[in-house]
Scaffold this motif. Structure first.
Motif, PDB file in Angstrom:
ATOM      1  N   LEU A 165     -36.107 -96.496   4.728  1.00 45.89           N
ATOM      2  CA  LEU A 165     -36.808 -97.217   5.774  1.00 45.89           C
ATOM      3  C   LEU A 165     -35.838 -97.731   6.835  1.00 45.89           C
ATOM      4  CD1 LEU A 165     -39.386 -98.415   6.935  1.00 45.89           C
ATOM      5  CD2 LEU A 165     -39.114-100.367   5.399  1.00 45.89           C
ATOM      6  N   SER A 192     -49.854 -98.456   9.246  1.00 47.91           N
ATOM      7  CA  SER A 192     -48.518 -98.384   8.670  1.00 47.91           C
ATOM      8  C   SER A 192     -47.476 -98.359   9.786  1.00 47.91           C
ATOM      9  CB  SER A 192     -48.378 -97.122   7.805  1.00 47.91           C
ATOM     10  OG  SER A 192     -47.070 -97.024   7.279  1.00 47.91           O
ATOM     11  N   LEU A 209     -41.375 -93.859  11.105  1.00 50.25           N
ATOM     12  CA  LEU A 209     -40.960 -92.618  10.446  1.00 50.25           C
ATOM     13  C   LEU A 209     -41.346 -91.411  11.288  1.00 50.25           C
ATOM     14  CD1 LEU A 209     -40.088 -90.940   7.873  1.00 50.25           C
ATOM     15  CD2 LEU A 209     -42.487 -91.096   7.200  1.00 50.25           C
ATOM     16  N   SER A 219     -43.581-100.092   1.412  1.00 47.93           N
ATOM     17  CA  SER A 219     -43.330-101.109   2.437  1.00 47.93           C
ATOM     18  C   SER A 219     -44.569-101.880   2.862  1.00 47.93           C
ATOM     19  CB  SER A 219     -42.718-100.446   3.689  1.00 47.93           C
ATOM     20  OG  SER A 219     -41.529 -99.776   3.366  1.00 47.93           O
ATOM     21  N   SER A 252     -34.923-104.517   5.281  1.00 52.71           N
ATOM     22  CA  SER A 252     -34.748-103.300   4.487  1.00 52.71           C
ATOM     23  C   SER A 252     -33.268-102.990   4.277  1.00 52.71           C
ATOM     24  CB  SER A 252     -35.461-102.122   5.158  1.00 52.71           C
ATOM     25  OG  SER A 252     -34.968-101.910   6.467  1.00 52.71           O
ATOM     26  N   VAL A 279     -43.235 -94.506   2.159  1.00 48.87           N
ATOM     27  CA  VAL A 279     -42.997 -95.668   3.016  1.00 48.87           C
ATOM     28  C   VAL A 279     -44.217 -96.583   3.046  1.00 48.87           C
ATOM     29  CG1 VAL A 279     -42.731 -96.340   5.440  1.00 48.87           C
ATOM     30  CG2 VAL A 279     -41.209 -94.643   4.452  1.00 48.87           C
ATOM     31  N   PRO A 331     -44.146 -99.097   9.533  1.00 51.42           N
ATOM     32  CA  PRO A 331     -42.986 -98.297   9.129  1.00 51.42           C
ATOM     33  C   PRO A 331     -43.286 -96.794   9.136  1.00 51.42           C
ATOM     34  CG  PRO A 331     -43.291-100.144   7.631  1.00 51.42           C
ATOM     35  CD  PRO A 331     -44.511-100.079   8.495  1.00 51.42           C
ATOM     36  N   ALA A 381     -35.698 -96.613  -1.356  1.00 51.88           N
ATOM     37  CA  ALA A 381     -36.836 -96.726  -0.445  1.00 51.88           C
ATOM     38  C   ALA A 381     -36.474 -97.593   0.754  1.00 51.88           C
ATOM     39  CB  ALA A 381     -38.035 -97.315  -1.185  1.00 51.88           C
ATOM     40  N   ASN A 382     -35.757 -98.690   0.511  1.00 51.13           N
ATOM     41  CA  ASN A 382     -35.338 -99.557   1.609  1.00 51.13           C
ATOM     42  C   ASN A 382     -34.294 -98.889   2.488  1.00 51.13           C
ATOM     43  OD1 ASN A 382     -36.552-102.400   1.590  1.00 51.13           O
ATOM     44  ND2 ASN A 382     -36.087-102.109  -0.575  1.00 51.13           N
TER      45      ASN A 382
END
Length: 397
Positions: free
Chosen positions: A129, A73, A79, A229, A339, A225, A75, A125-126
């Motif tokens: 991100l 992951s 994070l 994503s 995003s 995420v 993204p 959510a975008n």
């Protein structure tokens, strides 16, 4: 099954693994160290992720005869870099990884949870991100300010190669980083010997710590995420290429492999999105029924690259950290642009998305809980309030 093997699928599998590993391993290392991992623990996490996603890709592709590509992951790693060290240190982060993995398994096996994830507004959510990615996307500019002779070659290489073929832009920037490290930085005489000693994999088991900070700052945002994503777009890529996967079991299996990698420092593995298109497209093989071998081969090469993670980490550590952060930032610019565009394209949710983005991007923690959670919560409350007021006005009319 062996009769479906082809040289074309072998080449595409190698290319997929190289692009997937080279374009984002810097993000993973930066994310793991950002939540408190030592260099050895970050190398162990990188190795665990690469081996897990390789084995997962092989297993799922053999099982389904679909080109199921697996990735870490990216993204989620970004994070982690923005979350910072939570109470309990890296052990609490690992506890969060385990909870996230369990949630991914549950989302795959228990449909109501999967529907809840799908119900999270895409704009929020975008926006979350985009806020997570923003800080890392500043790194290329900071690298140039740190030392133009070091930073400019990396950025210029990315720009020039990206103008020709975006797929190779980040690997080319990574090559520029290696050249800058080799010819521009004074490397101690014994440093390369240390890199050679790290050729053997050295997994490190981390004792997990389960606390509220790890749950709210790491587990929940990482789960959202990763699902929003990576896993959901990964299914979409397969469907675009005329495959009909069953999402639930695929999600559950990626969660199981995430559980296996978490004790060794790996944050999450999931369905690939960008590299999935390489294995599922015509370049992997003209016959769609034989393309699954591209994903199998990619998985095998991911395992090989993962076993070299210690040497990769030791080599990267020879350079100033801002340079590898610059490579990571370049790898995330496209994701940030996408995003951000999706977060702000709807006028009626723009303010809520902006609130989520700004709180997340601030990097400020409240009560030991990272801004990503508070941003999503604040944006959700604002969106709910806006819709409630609009509904009351509509009833009055």
């Amino acid at each position: 099954m062996l009769r479906d093997f082809s040289a074309q699928a072998l080449f595409m599998g190698l290319l997929t693994a190289f692009v997937g590993f080279a374009s984002s391993f810097a993000v993973v290392l930066h994310g793991l160290t950002g939540v408190g991992a030592t260099e050895a623990q970050a190398a162990s996490g990188l190795m665990a992720l690469s081996v897990s996603m390789g084995l997962c890709a092989v297993m799922l592709s053999v099982w389904t005869h679909l080109p199921v590509s697996i990735a870490w992951s990216t993204p989620g790693a970004a994070l982690l870099a923005s979350s910072g060290v939570v109470e309990g240190g890296f052990g609490a982060a690992v506890g969060g990884f385990l909870v996230c993995a369990a949630l991914i398994v549950a989302a795959g096996l228990w449909k109501p949870l999967g529907r809840m994830v799908a119900a999270i507004p895409a704009t929020l959510a975008n926006a979350m991100l985009a806020g997570v990615l923003l800080g890392l996307c500043f790194a290329p500019v900071k690298a140039i300010a740190f030392n133009p002779l070091f930073g400019l070659p990396i950025v210029v290489t990315w720009v020039v190669v990206g103008a020709i073929n975006r797929l190779y832009a980040v690997p080319a920037a990574l090559l520029a980083f290696v050249l800058v490290l080799a010819f521009g930085i004074d490397i101690p005489e014994d440093a390369l010997a240390a890199v050679a000693r790290d050729l053997l994999p050295k997994p490190e088991l981390v004792t997990p710590v389960f606390n509220l900070a790890g749950l709210v700052s790491i587990a929940l945002p990482l789960f959202i995420v990763t699902m929003a994503s990576q896993n959901i777009p990964g299914i979409a890529v397969l469907k675009v290429n005329n495959y009909e996967p069953t999402p639930g079991p695929l999600f559950a299996v990626t969660g199981l492999f995430s559980l296996l990698s978490a004790p060794f420092g790996g944050h999450a593995v999931n369905l690939a999105a960008i590299t999935a298109a390489m294995c599922a497209g015509e370049d992997a093989h003209p016959d769609p029924r034989r393309r699954y071998w591209a994903a199998i081969n990619a998985g095998i090469f991911y395992v090989i690259f993962g076993l070299l993670a210690g040497a990769v980490t030791a080599f990267v550590s020879l350079a100033p950290p801002i340079l590898i952060q610059a490579v990571a930032g370049l790898a995330l610019i496209s994701a940030f642009a996408g995003s951000a565009m999706n977060a702000f394209k709807e006028s009626e949710t723009r303010e809520a998305a902006a609130l989520t983005f700004l709180i997340t991007a601030s990097g400020v923690s409240f009560g030991g809980i990272s801004g990503a959670f508070w941003g999503l919560l604040a944006g959700g409350l604002m969106m709910g309030l806006t819709r409630l007021v609009a509904a009351r006005k509509a009833r009055k009319v």
